[in-house]
Scaffold this active site. Sequence first.
Site, PDB file in Angstrom:
ATOM      1  N   ASP A   1      63.806  55.678  13.842  1.00 47.39           N
ATOM      2  CA  ASP A   1      64.794  55.220  14.816  1.00 47.39           C
ATOM      3  C   ASP A   1      64.164  55.121  16.200  1.00 47.39           C
ATOM      4  OD1 ASP A   1      64.504  58.047  14.851  1.00 47.39           O
ATOM      5  OD2 ASP A   1      66.291  58.209  16.093  1.00 47.39           O
ATOM      6  N   GLU A   2      64.810  54.375  17.067  1.00 46.65           N
ATOM      7  CA  GLU A   2      64.532  54.351  18.508  1.00 46.65           C
ATOM      8  C   GLU A   2      63.058  54.096  18.854  1.00 46.65           C
ATOM      9  OE1 GLU A   2      68.218  57.116  20.108  1.00 46.65           O
ATOM     10  OE2 GLU A   2      66.248  58.047  19.938  1.00 46.65           O
TER      11      GLU A   2
END
Length: 855
Positions: free
Chosen positions: A530-531
Amino acid sequence: MKKFVCWFLALMGTQTAFALTQGELNEVADNLEIRYHLIDSMPKSCPPPAKQCYLSELRLRSPMPYNGADWAIYFSQLMPIYQVDSELFKIEHLNGDLHRLTPTEQFGGFSADDEYTIRFYTKNSQITRSEFMPNYILADQAQRLLPRVIASTRTVRDEQTQLEQQPYLAPFESYHQLRISDKDQTPWMGTGYLAQHQSEPVFSHAPEGVIPTPRAFKVVSQGRINLDKGVHFELTGLNLADIEMAARRLAQLGVEQTPKGLPVSVTVDPSLPIEAQGYQFNSSTNRIAIKASDAAGAFYGVQTLAGLMDLKTRSIPSVAIADAPRYAFRGLHIDSARNFRSKQFILDTIAQMGAYKLNKLHLHLADDEGWRLAIAGLPELTKIGGLRCLDLSETRCVLPQLGAGTGTGLPRNGHYSQQDYSDILRFAKAHHIEVIPSLDMPGHSRAAIIAMESRYRALMAKGKKEAANEYRLIEEADKTRYSSIQHYHDNTLNVCLPATYRFVGKVLNELQRMHERAGVPLKTYHIGADETAGAWLDSPACQALNKKQTITSMNGYFIEQVAAMVAEKGITVAGWSDGLSDVDPQKMPKQVQTNVWSTLSEQGHKVAHQQANLGWEVVLSLPDVTYFDFPYQSHPQERGNHWASRALDTRKVFEFMPDNLPVHAEFWRDVLHHNYNADDKDSGLKPGVGYAGMQGHLWSEMIRDDVQAEYMLYPRLLALAERAWHKPGWAVPYQAGRIYNDKSGYFSAKSQQLREQDWQRFVALLGYRELPKLTRQGRFFRIPTVAASRREDGTLKLFSEIPGFELEAHINGRWVSYHPKLDFDSVDAVRAVLPDNTRAGRALPIPAPVEQDSQ
């Protein structure tokens, strides 16, 4: 101290460079007073380029003169400071949340007891007190001496509540300190608000029942079955090890296994028409009978015996139960990476997960701030990546993010040895819990990167170039400039380097070996993924790779490659939904677990529907209802983050209808406390498609010790277990194609009434039966705040939404037991306390001056 004063006086009138001694630095750190004031979380204007900011100031005071300038203060500030209004001091953002404050040439030194103010603007918003980190560090600018935490910035423990207090942070008394914009309608949840919006309990004792609620429950006869003589297990088709931990819980609650105890027959027979993990339970004065088709079901049947028991009488009702879980996946995620969670905390939490029939433990073991699992052959990962200290070269440790201070020990630092991890795996197995490890990559990987750079330097110094580059995770020629959502500029693995995949393969191999040695095969591995924000744009390796093949998403490419590596080992791959949105589903393994963490108020149901429609196993991880690092209530004293939910109490978790995500728009609000629409016209679930389950989350950025972690976890964990195991009759069935909002009316008045009745039953069991059991087992849970109002005759009305506590009022400087004839105007604060008076909950003042403004 006399020596200290003389040293200061000798320095008066001089501004020449000098060299601090270690003793002098220590004395400055022990005496300098620092005070942080949040002035306004929503100033009328923000200096460019920020459109949203908040205004704060630091106030520094030395109790004695000090004229030196060879010093720096390092401190954590979650959102970067971008403008400083001071001629005497400057503040630099270094990396992540770490900032450095130093004097300018205009600084003439501290005069005794004079206060120096540094006003500054910070991007975005910071509004809960726990977002203002402690443990400012004083160091000499040359980094010759051992740095030291400034004493005035340490936290303290409140004697009555045992909660962390922040004396360095000025009180929050203005409604402007709670809001993030002029559109923010978030209420200040004081006593009056609670009296208007919480339900007063209707039960004065625990009703018959158990948490989580069984599918079918019937009281067979009146009277209760006494367990004073203990129990005697008679097992068929299973071993004692299959139920041993449930039996241990019974013993902790006062019911031992004895030869003359009440017979408890436990039978496992795969041919029985009982669903997986389900059980049948029948109790009478002569015998308790538990039947299941698998060992997990038998274990849960014994846990139900413990759940039915009243601690005071050590008795249970005569009941017939037929039970099975709503979801196969009932999980809890624990972040040990940001702030370390001790092995004992993990074991204690596993025991409570088993007690309430949760069966998946997602362990977040690596992130930017720490690598927490020993990997054979890569000792740097924990020796350096598992330690935070002030070493700007990061040759001994990673930077002291999140207010870590300078200490090398627990609770913020640490890691699990291979033996620790093996113990956790075996203990989880004994509770019928699968451990899902996660070592987040390619973003959130700064601790790994720094550790492998240390390995690289050490091997290069020995002339071992090939070995040095074997697991190096960055490309020196990559000049990409980026900033992650946590404001790091160097936290992402280069996904185009062969060394990155050698590193991932090494970690996976060692992780799988640890599971095998523990006798607990690795079934699921969570990539993270993620991210990742803007990395690799100027990477020569990535540019070269793109010439060989067209890659639409570098993050997606990484996930696809690692997913294939995981699947080849016979392991199910899991990841966060935003990263998995970057992949080509056709290039993923057949079995994929996705944790959907989009917020409902921002149309998060669409992501859940889309990924479920791909045939993936969707685990609902929605921040606005499953992130237990958010505050229970919107009040500055409640710890937690604020970006997705301002108030996430036990009732909100209980009210969750996971099978129908958009319906919550009818009665929940967004992060600004506004109504919102959930449009499902073009994003519906396909017929027959559902979810694998749901998961609670305990992220740890603002949770610095295990006591605070338990406060955030309990009692919300029990509501999570209730909703993951049991589907209530009042839940609104999902129907695709609808639009939901506060006026759509699909959640009928009758269903709302049934929900209220169910809540009253649940909260009575929680307060009168389960919280005393948590107390008996030494768990630290949140004691509720108290609702207060004035009756027509001027007397005080008090109640706690969760019953079972003693209520107290503060009058004339002392706490007195509540009784209905107390005069409202004589009371200045109220609180709840444990029945044994060993611990109090957070007190609320009467009245709260800001409360009227926020209503």
